[in-house]
Design an enzyme around this catalytic site. Structure first.
Site, PDB file in Angstrom:
ATOM      1  N   PHE A 119     -77.057 -96.877-110.976  1.00  0.00           N
ATOM      2  CA  PHE A 119     -76.174 -98.019-111.209  1.00  0.00           C
ATOM      3  C   PHE A 119     -75.418 -98.442-109.963  1.00  0.00           C
ATOM      4  CE2 PHE A 119     -72.943 -94.719-111.322  1.00  0.00           C
ATOM      5  CZ  PHE A 119     -71.845 -95.364-110.789  1.00  0.00           C
ATOM      6  N   LYS A 175     -87.580 -99.731-113.004  1.00  0.00           N
ATOM      7  CA  LYS A 175     -86.759 -99.369-114.165  1.00  0.00           C
ATOM      8  C   LYS A 175     -85.341 -99.190-113.630  1.00  0.00           C
ATOM      9  CE  LYS A 175     -84.726 -96.657-116.295  1.00  0.00           C
ATOM     10  NZ  LYS A 175     -83.262 -96.810-116.479  1.00  0.00           N
ATOM     11  N   GLU A 179     -79.525 -98.954-116.712  1.00  0.00           N
ATOM     12  CA  GLU A 179     -79.162 -99.748-117.891  1.00  0.00           C
ATOM     13  C   GLU A 179     -77.695-100.181-117.826  1.00  0.00           C
ATOM     14  OE1 GLU A 179     -79.907 -96.628-117.522  1.00  0.00           O
ATOM     15  OE2 GLU A 179     -79.389 -95.351-119.230  1.00  0.00           O
ATOM     16  N   ARG A 180     -76.933 -99.634-116.839  1.00  0.00           N
ATOM     17  CA  ARG A 180     -75.534-100.009-116.739  1.00  0.00           C
ATOM     18  C   ARG A 180     -75.331-101.267-115.893  1.00  0.00           C
ATOM     19  NH1 ARG A 180     -73.252 -94.252-115.139  1.00  0.00           N
ATOM     20  NH2 ARG A 180     -75.407 -93.574-115.168  1.00  0.00           N
ATOM     21  N   SER A 214     -78.796 -89.026-109.989  1.00  0.00           N
ATOM     22  CA  SER A 214     -78.129 -87.728-109.907  1.00  0.00           C
ATOM     23  C   SER A 214     -79.159 -86.598-109.749  1.00  0.00           C
ATOM     24  CB  SER A 214     -77.291 -87.523-111.168  1.00  0.00           C
ATOM     25  OG  SER A 214     -78.129 -87.576-112.293  1.00  0.00           O
ATOM     26  N   CYS A 257     -73.354 -92.585-102.751  1.00  0.00           N
ATOM     27  CA  CYS A 257     -73.934 -91.284-102.424  1.00  0.00           C
ATOM     28  C   CYS A 257     -73.620 -90.902-100.988  1.00  0.00           C
ATOM     29  CB  CYS A 257     -75.435 -91.302-102.640  1.00  0.00           C
ATOM     30  SG  CYS A 257     -76.259 -92.386-101.493  1.00  0.00           S
ATOM     31  N   GLU A 276     -70.135 -83.017-107.543  1.00  0.00           N
ATOM     32  CA  GLU A 276     -69.995 -84.411-107.094  1.00  0.00           C
ATOM     33  C   GLU A 276     -69.064 -85.104-108.093  1.00  0.00           C
ATOM     34  OE1 GLU A 276     -73.457 -86.994-107.615  1.00  0.00           O
ATOM     35  OE2 GLU A 276     -72.988 -87.930-105.689  1.00  0.00           O
TER      36      GLU A 276
HETATM   37  P1  NAD Z   1     -78.360 -91.147-113.155  1.00  0.00           P
HETATM   38  O1  NAD Z   1     -79.119 -89.946-112.707  1.00  0.00           O
HETATM   39  O2  NAD Z   1     -77.514 -91.032-114.364  1.00  0.00           O
HETATM   40  O3  NAD Z   1     -79.374 -92.359-113.464  1.00  0.00           O
HETATM   41  C1  NAD Z   1     -80.357 -92.754-112.534  1.00  0.00           C
HETATM   42  C2  NAD Z   1     -81.560 -93.326-113.292  1.00  0.00           C
HETATM   43  O4  NAD Z   1     -82.127 -92.301-114.106  1.00  0.00           O
HETATM   44  C3  NAD Z   1     -81.191 -94.480-114.209  1.00  0.00           C
HETATM   45  O5  NAD Z   1     -82.204 -95.472-114.119  1.00  0.00           O
HETATM   46  C4  NAD Z   1     -81.168 -93.845-115.584  1.00  0.00           C
HETATM   47  O6  NAD Z   1     -81.537 -94.734-116.617  1.00  0.00           O
HETATM   48  C5  NAD Z   1     -82.184 -92.720-115.474  1.00  0.00           C
HETATM   49  N1  NAD Z   1     -81.840 -91.576-116.328  1.00  0.00           N
HETATM   50  C6  NAD Z   1     -80.594 -91.162-116.685  1.00  0.00           C
HETATM   51  N2  NAD Z   1     -80.678 -90.075-117.480  1.00  0.00           N
HETATM   52  C7  NAD Z   1     -81.988 -89.793-117.636  1.00  0.00           C
HETATM   53  C8  NAD Z   1     -82.708 -88.787-118.335  1.00  0.00           C
HETATM   54  N3  NAD Z   1     -82.083 -87.852-119.039  1.00  0.00           N
HETATM   55  N4  NAD Z   1     -84.051 -88.796-118.272  1.00  0.00           N
HETATM   56  C9  NAD Z   1     -84.697 -89.730-117.564  1.00  0.00           C
HETATM   57  N5  NAD Z   1     -84.072 -90.708-116.869  1.00  0.00           N
HETATM   58  C10 NAD Z   1     -82.733 -90.744-116.898  1.00  0.00           C
HETATM   59  O7  NAD Z   1     -77.520 -91.658-111.879  1.00  0.00           O
HETATM   60  P2  NAD Z   1     -76.422 -92.805-111.826  1.00  0.00           P
HETATM   61  O8  NAD Z   1     -75.190 -92.329-112.502  1.00  0.00           O
HETATM   62  O9  NAD Z   1     -77.002 -94.107-112.217  1.00  0.00           O
HETATM   63  O10 NAD Z   1     -76.157 -92.878-110.251  1.00  0.00           O
HETATM   64  C11 NAD Z   1     -75.244 -92.053-109.581  1.00  0.00           C
HETATM   65  C12 NAD Z   1     -75.940 -90.878-108.930  1.00  0.00           C
HETATM   66  O11 NAD Z   1     -76.940 -91.351-108.029  1.00  0.00           O
HETATM   67  C13 NAD Z   1     -75.004 -90.037-108.073  1.00  0.00           C
HETATM   68  O12 NAD Z   1     -75.318 -88.682-108.272  1.00  0.00           O
HETATM   69  C14 NAD Z   1     -75.317 -90.458-106.660  1.00  0.00           C
HETATM   70  O13 NAD Z   1     -75.027 -89.527-105.655  1.00  0.00           O
HETATM   71  C15 NAD Z   1     -76.779 -90.710-106.761  1.00  0.00           C
HETATM   72  N6  NAD Z   1     -77.262 -91.578-105.702  1.00  0.00           N
HETATM   73  C16 NAD Z   1     -78.026 -91.024-104.728  1.00  0.00           C
HETATM   74  C17 NAD Z   1     -78.478 -91.803-103.685  1.00  0.00           C
HETATM   75  C18 NAD Z   1     -79.342 -91.219-102.605  1.00  0.00           C
HETATM   76  O14 NAD Z   1     -79.994 -91.973-101.900  1.00  0.00           O
HETATM   77  N7  NAD Z   1     -79.385 -89.915-102.461  1.00  0.00           N
HETATM   78  C19 NAD Z   1     -78.149 -93.165-103.638  1.00  0.00           C
HETATM   79  C20 NAD Z   1     -77.377 -93.699-104.667  1.00  0.00           C
HETATM   80  C21 NAD Z   1     -76.936 -92.895-105.705  1.00  0.00           C
END
Ligand code: NAD
Length: 499
Positions: free
Chosen positions: A149, A173, A176-177, A226, A281, A384
């Protein structure tokens, strides 16, 4: 209630699964729309169409594909205001920050204009008697991207740009937020000349992610989000024989040496720690001053700067330093971690727990927090937080500070503030982290370098954007050719156009 669907075969379509998720306006706390969550059947059908569209797109010469990217850059600039408004209204970040989000994605699209050059193969003349050997980079077919998101424009573009420029079809994909901007990007790609079906944007949750991971037509998956989900996607995707790269969470340390310009370091920490409400991140969430005197002087400079931060809705324009966090659940999680810091004995020297904004009482705002005397066993150090919380961990020596950053399970970014080139050089050489800033707090590499962390911040090979992305979205084929006698054609007198 406004309904957000999918982008399939060149148009917006409503979802058919009957499942939806709420999309909030984080500044007010109101549900502003609901987004369709695709079923496995919807994902599979869109993927099958993408595979058909890919055949022609993959055979289109790279120069023509690059021209779509060139047109896209113009369209992104044209629609910058509109995109930023949509982005801020779902994410909550300020308008200038939203423009930065779009700009950093745009720069990767700009990089992709170099596709013809980046896709050039290798050639060995006379590898043997009458034998030439050459290799070519071919698209992997249908690739997919699953994005978070916190950068609703930048990360989808980091994925779709290289994947499409390499001749693949791409299934996005998004989170969704924050689903609106990715759909707008797809419409702009169509306007830029991308054929229908080559880019599909499928909104969804775990069901559509699992459908991507199990779909046999999809041969590569790029994920950002994450760490627990990154690990899950990497394991399931690779078990299904896909090429997978997953970028996860972070806990980025900034080491402040006694010889650093402390005003500069404090300014950098405030921007890098609290910008975008800490939902980056590459945010700095841990400051490690070396020596008690450095720590005291740093804290003295940080407190007034943090207390002065202006927190408010994006509609306040340039008058706000950071906005709300993305959801009520995210806010609750941040506040819980702050309570754990207090309970475990960290010293909360700036306490934003009572922060309230008149007129926005239901918004997901979190006031700024500064913890001093944090220790490495505390939850606020290990986890985090992804919120406006900066932890100061005091170190006695450079070696102790370096060891701390090296021992942390995450290794996305890190920075050092010093005037000493020798220390800076040693730090860059020894630290086990992917992106290093030397007197630069958020060292996000530009589009033509690559982006990626180490340790539990990244799973799989190759980084995002830059030359690595062209490697990830292509596979190499090597041809050995012998022509015992030449093929003779008549003379050709005009310059031929490559079609
Ligand atoms: P998230 O892991 O909750 O969601 C990321 C994606 O995974 C979304 O599209 C979501 O729909 C999907 N998802 C969520 N739960 C799932 C599940 N149980 N099974 C399958 N798919 C699932 O992350 P977020 O809250 O949207 O983003 C924040 C996180 O992203 C932080 O941890 C941040 O550090 C990380 N991030 C990392 C980078 C990088 O390049 N390393 C860059 C930006 C953000």
């Amino acid at each position: 209630m406004r309904e957000i669907g999918h982008w399939i075969n060149g148009q917006l379509v409503a979802g058919t699964s009957g499942k939806f998720a709420d999309v909030f306006n984080p500044a007010t706390g109101e549900v502003q729309a609901r987004v369709a969550l695709a079923s496995k059947a919807e994902l599979d059908a869109a993927t099958a169409d993408a595979a058909k569209a890919q055949v022609k797109w993959g055979a289109t010469n790279p120069q023509r594909r690059a021209r779509v990217m060139m047109a896209m850059v113009g369209l992104l600039n044209r629609d910058m205001e509109k995109l930023a408004e949509a982005l801020s209204s779902e994410h909550g970040k300020t308008i200038p920050d939203a423009k930065g989000d779009i700009q950093r994605g745009l720069e990767v699209i700009e990089f992709c204009i170099g596709a013809p050059h980046l896709l050039k193969g290798e050639f060995t003349d006379s590898a043997g008697p009458g034998i030439d050997m050459y290799s070519m980079r071919q698209p992997i077919g249908v690739a997919a991207g699953i994005t978070p998101f916190n950068f609703p424009a930048m990360i989808p573009m980091w994925k779709m740009g290289p994947a499409l420029a390499c001749g693949n079809a791409f299934i996005l994909k998004p989170s969704e937020r924050a689903p609106t901007v990715p759909l707008m990007l797809a419409a702009l790609m169509k306007e830029a000349g991308l054929p229908d079906g080559v880019l599909q944007v499928i909104n969804g949750d775990k069901e559509s992610v699992d459908a991507i991971l199990d779909n046999e037509t999809i041969s590569g998956v790029g994920f950002v989000g994450s760490t627990p989900i990154a690990q899950y996607i990497y394991a399931r995707g690779t078990a299904n024989g896909k090429r997978v790269q997953c970028f996860g969470g972070a806990k980025n340390h900034m080491i402040i040496m006694p010889d650093a310009d402390l005003d500069q370091a404090a300014d950098a920490l405030v921007g890098a720690g609290f910008g975008a409400a800490g939902e980056r991140c590459m945010a700095i969430s841990v400051a490690v001053p070396v020596g008690q005197a450095t720590a005291d002087a740093l804290i003295e400079r940080l407190i007034p700067r943090i207390e002065k931060l202006k927190v408010g809705p994006y509609t306040a324009g340039n008058d706000v330093d950071y906005g709300p966090v993305v959801t009520g659940a995210a806010k609750a999680n941040i506040l819980k971690l702050i309570e754990s810091g207090v309970a475990q004995g960290a010293n909360l020297v700036v306490d934003g727990r009572d922060f309230k904004l008149q007129g926005y009482e239901d918004g997901f705002f979190v006031g700024p927090h500064l913890f001093d005397n944090v220790t490495t066993d505390m939850e606020i150090y290990r986890k985090e937080i992804f919120g406006p919380v900066l932890s100061v961990v005091r170190a006695e020596s450079y070696e102790q500070a370096l060891g701390m950053a090296m021992d942390h399970e995450y290794g996305n970014g890190t920075a050092i503030y010093t005037r000493d080139g020798d220390t800076a050089r040693d730090f860059a050489a020894r630290i086990n982290v992917g992106m290093i800033g030397i007197n630069v707090p958020i060292p996000v590499p530009l589009a033509y370098h690559t982006f990626g962390g180490w340790k539990k911040s990244s799973f799989g090979d190759l980084n995002q954007h830059g030359p690595d992305s062209f490697r990830f979205y292509t596979r190499t084929k090597t041809i050995t050719a012998r022509w015992p006698s030449g093929i003779k054609e008549g003379g050709e007198f005009n310059f031929k156009q490559m079609e």
